[in-house]
Design a protein around this motif. Sequence first.
Motif, PDB file in Angstrom:
ATOM      1  N   MET A 175      39.525  45.782  35.977  1.00  0.00           N
ATOM      2  CA  MET A 175      38.335  45.233  35.339  1.00  0.00           C
ATOM      3  C   MET A 175      37.253  46.296  35.230  1.00  0.00           C
ATOM      4  O   MET A 175      37.111  47.141  36.102  1.00  0.00           O
ATOM      5  N   ARG A 198      48.903  35.716  30.007  1.00  0.00           N
ATOM      6  CA  ARG A 198      47.599  36.366  30.125  1.00  0.00           C
ATOM      7  C   ARG A 198      47.193  36.689  31.554  1.00  0.00           C
ATOM      8  O   ARG A 198      46.128  37.239  31.779  1.00  0.00           O
ATOM      9  N   GLN A 220      30.965  42.589  40.331  1.00  0.00           N
ATOM     10  CA  GLN A 220      29.676  42.232  39.728  1.00  0.00           C
ATOM     11  C   GLN A 220      28.507  42.134  40.707  1.00  0.00           C
ATOM     12  O   GLN A 220      27.434  42.708  40.477  1.00  0.00           O
ATOM     13  N   CYS A 271      33.570  36.129  44.535  1.00  0.00           N
ATOM     14  CA  CYS A 271      32.632  36.333  43.426  1.00  0.00           C
ATOM     15  C   CYS A 271      32.879  35.270  42.369  1.00  0.00           C
ATOM     16  O   CYS A 271      31.957  34.737  41.782  1.00  0.00           O
ATOM     17  N   GLU A 272      34.130  34.954  42.127  1.00  0.00           N
ATOM     18  CA  GLU A 272      34.491  34.053  41.027  1.00  0.00           C
ATOM     19  C   GLU A 272      35.153  32.764  41.517  1.00  0.00           C
ATOM     20  O   GLU A 272      36.157  32.319  40.971  1.00  0.00           O
ATOM     21  N   ILE A 292      36.580  39.187  27.543  1.00  0.00           N
ATOM     22  CA  ILE A 292      35.374  39.488  28.329  1.00  0.00           C
ATOM     23  C   ILE A 292      34.738  38.180  28.788  1.00  0.00           C
ATOM     24  O   ILE A 292      34.680  37.207  28.035  1.00  0.00           O
ATOM     25  N   GLY A 293      34.240  38.196  30.035  1.00  0.00           N
ATOM     26  CA  GLY A 293      33.383  37.116  30.514  1.00  0.00           C
ATOM     27  C   GLY A 293      32.063  37.738  30.924  1.00  0.00           C
ATOM     28  O   GLY A 293      32.060  38.756  31.616  1.00  0.00           O
TER      29      GLY A 293
HETATM   30  O1  4AD Z   1      35.813  35.957  33.265  1.00  0.00           O
HETATM   31  P1  4AD Z   1      35.986  36.672  34.563  1.00  0.00           P
HETATM   32  O2  4AD Z   1      36.512  35.871  35.706  1.00  0.00           O
HETATM   33  O3  4AD Z   1      34.544  37.254  34.903  1.00  0.00           O
HETATM   34  C1  4AD Z   1      34.176  37.895  36.038  1.00  0.00           C
HETATM   35  O4  4AD Z   1      34.902  38.185  36.966  1.00  0.00           O
HETATM   36  C2  4AD Z   1      32.740  38.342  36.034  1.00  0.00           C
HETATM   37  N1  4AD Z   1      32.298  38.545  37.416  1.00  0.00           N
HETATM   38  C3  4AD Z   1      32.632  39.602  35.230  1.00  0.00           C
HETATM   39  C4  4AD Z   1      31.219  40.097  35.116  1.00  0.00           C
HETATM   40  O5  4AD Z   1      30.381  39.403  34.578  1.00  0.00           O
HETATM   41  N2  4AD Z   1      30.954  41.288  35.582  1.00  0.00           N
HETATM   42  O6  4AD Z   1      36.915  37.942  34.372  1.00  0.00           O
HETATM   43  C5  4AD Z   1      36.575  38.943  33.433  1.00  0.00           C
HETATM   44  C6  4AD Z   1      37.759  39.258  32.557  1.00  0.00           C
HETATM   45  C7  4AD Z   1      38.273  38.087  31.717  1.00  0.00           C
HETATM   46  O7  4AD Z   1      37.519  37.920  30.552  1.00  0.00           O
HETATM   47  C8  4AD Z   1      39.692  38.530  31.423  1.00  0.00           C
HETATM   48  O8  4AD Z   1      39.701  39.454  30.361  1.00  0.00           O
HETATM   49  C9  4AD Z   1      40.071  39.256  32.688  1.00  0.00           C
HETATM   50  O9  4AD Z   1      38.884  39.625  33.340  1.00  0.00           O
HETATM   51  N3  4AD Z   1      40.900  38.429  33.583  1.00  0.00           N
HETATM   52  C10 4AD Z   1      42.213  38.608  33.792  1.00  0.00           C
HETATM   53  N4  4AD Z   1      43.082  39.495  33.279  1.00  0.00           N
HETATM   54  C11 4AD Z   1      44.372  39.457  33.707  1.00  0.00           C
HETATM   55  N5  4AD Z   1      44.826  38.570  34.623  1.00  0.00           N
HETATM   56  C12 4AD Z   1      43.984  37.662  35.163  1.00  0.00           C
HETATM   57  N6  4AD Z   1      44.434  36.813  36.090  1.00  0.00           N
HETATM   58  C13 4AD Z   1      42.609  37.648  34.757  1.00  0.00           C
HETATM   59  N7  4AD Z   1      41.522  36.917  35.083  1.00  0.00           N
HETATM   60  C14 4AD Z   1      40.502  37.400  34.363  1.00  0.00           C
END
Ligand code: 4AD
Length: 439
Positions: A231, A224, A195, A172-173, A364-365
């Motif tokens: 999530m 972090r 997502q 997804c990412e 948040i993303g």
């Molecule tokens: O920004 P990310 O990668 O976004 C998504 O995965 C989208 N698909 C979400 C969506 O639109 N439904 O990840 C979302 C959030 C980040 O902002 C961060 O807060 C957290 O997930 N995150 C992590 N938290 C802890 N450890 C990690 N390795 C993280 N990677 C992302």
Amino acid sequence: MSQSEVDILGMKAIFSNKLPEFVGQEVGLKGWVANIRSSGKIYFIELRDGAGFTQVVVSEKEVDAASWQAAQSLTLESTVIIQGTVSKHPQKEEFELQAKKIELVQKAEEYPIGKKEHGPDFLLDNRHLWLRSSKQWAIQRVRNTIINSTFWYLNNEGFIKIDSPILTPTSCEGTTTLFEIDYFGEPAYLTQSGQLYLEAAIAAHGRVFDFGPVFRAEKSKTRRHLTEFWMMDAEMAFIEHEGNLKIQEELISFIVEKVLQQNKKELEILERDIKPLQNVKAPFYRITHTEAIAKLRKEGSDIGDMDDLGADDETLLTKMYDKPIFVEKYPSKVKAFYMKRDPKDQTHVLNADLLAPEGYGEIIGGSQREDDHDELLMRMKEHKLPVKDFQWYLDLRKYGSVPHSGFGYGLERIVAWVCGLQHVRETIPFPRLLNRLRP
Ligand code: 4AD
Ligand code: MG
């Protein structure tokens, strides 16, 4: 049976959060000896019973001989049931128990976590025990409030919970952080975010969210990043970029408000300065990626116009503001294939990262999603994704496509910020990090 009153070993026991209702009365408490000190004929026990910490006073003249002997033999983390009379601190909202009877359930062996300072590796190796420490206790209670208030807010706004799968055939990412497993002879991956599946569910339900563990094979050793974290993804039909940000700022304001209301004691234990949290009220600040780059350059950074923001850049930016900030409209080349291009500038996308203040950075993303079939197909080809495996996702743009948006929050990032912690490893009961899979 009521949860607050249970009979155990012939005693009526309650949970310590009910003590205010029993001032002057005799009750039982059951729990663990979190601390014990003595001054001759008196023992002071700090009893942890799950609901909180209570001071129990045991004086030789108030208890029977067997109870006094039990008190003398107590060690840290021994399990006890104590009967006694409840009294209130004359000034503070604190309640204590004057012991009448003590029953030892198990005498604990010498407890490895003592009063002295321990390094993080020792504490993480002993995470199964460390979870009991008052600070760790407080963090998990705040985490619980954040989870509950998220569910509450979203249900109230018309979202329903849709459980997305954990085993997936695609990414997804992006493909660089995928955990691959062998699924009966074919490769499968642990989900990075639900997502894409939520995008399918909006055509049935309009507004949906999921909440569950996601996985990133992050080779980064930062404060972090976890490899397994929780999530919450939310997805909404007929919501565009602006509406997406509005829901996010309201959700985060609501969560912080609930923690401030429900976790006063916990925030005190954590020595959290609550002033910055009291500021967290919608609307949040909004700046574009282009504006963010200009601000960072002014601070001496050599970041390029089309670069992604790194953790240090985010930290620097958040220190310029007194509440969360949305950084919106990133260059399309640093973001995921599904984000919709800004109609006013095709080189940028209709997304936003929400950065928490006090240096915490991205929590948040989110983005508006590409809803046009041919545009999406083109992006997928540009990102060299296996189109065949994403056919179902493309189908969503053929049958009742709709402008839609969504976002995902990282629970541990939010907990770390709200609790004022240095590292996300303390925010999850059993952290999974680059160099840690145990206990
Ligand atoms: O920004 P990310 O990668 O976004 C998504 O995965 C989208 N698909 C979400 C969506 O639109 N439904 O990840 C979302 C959030 C980040 O902002 C961060 O807060 C957290 O997930 N995150 C992590 N938290 C802890 N450890 C990690 N390795 C993280 N990677 C992302
Ligand atoms: Mg992100």
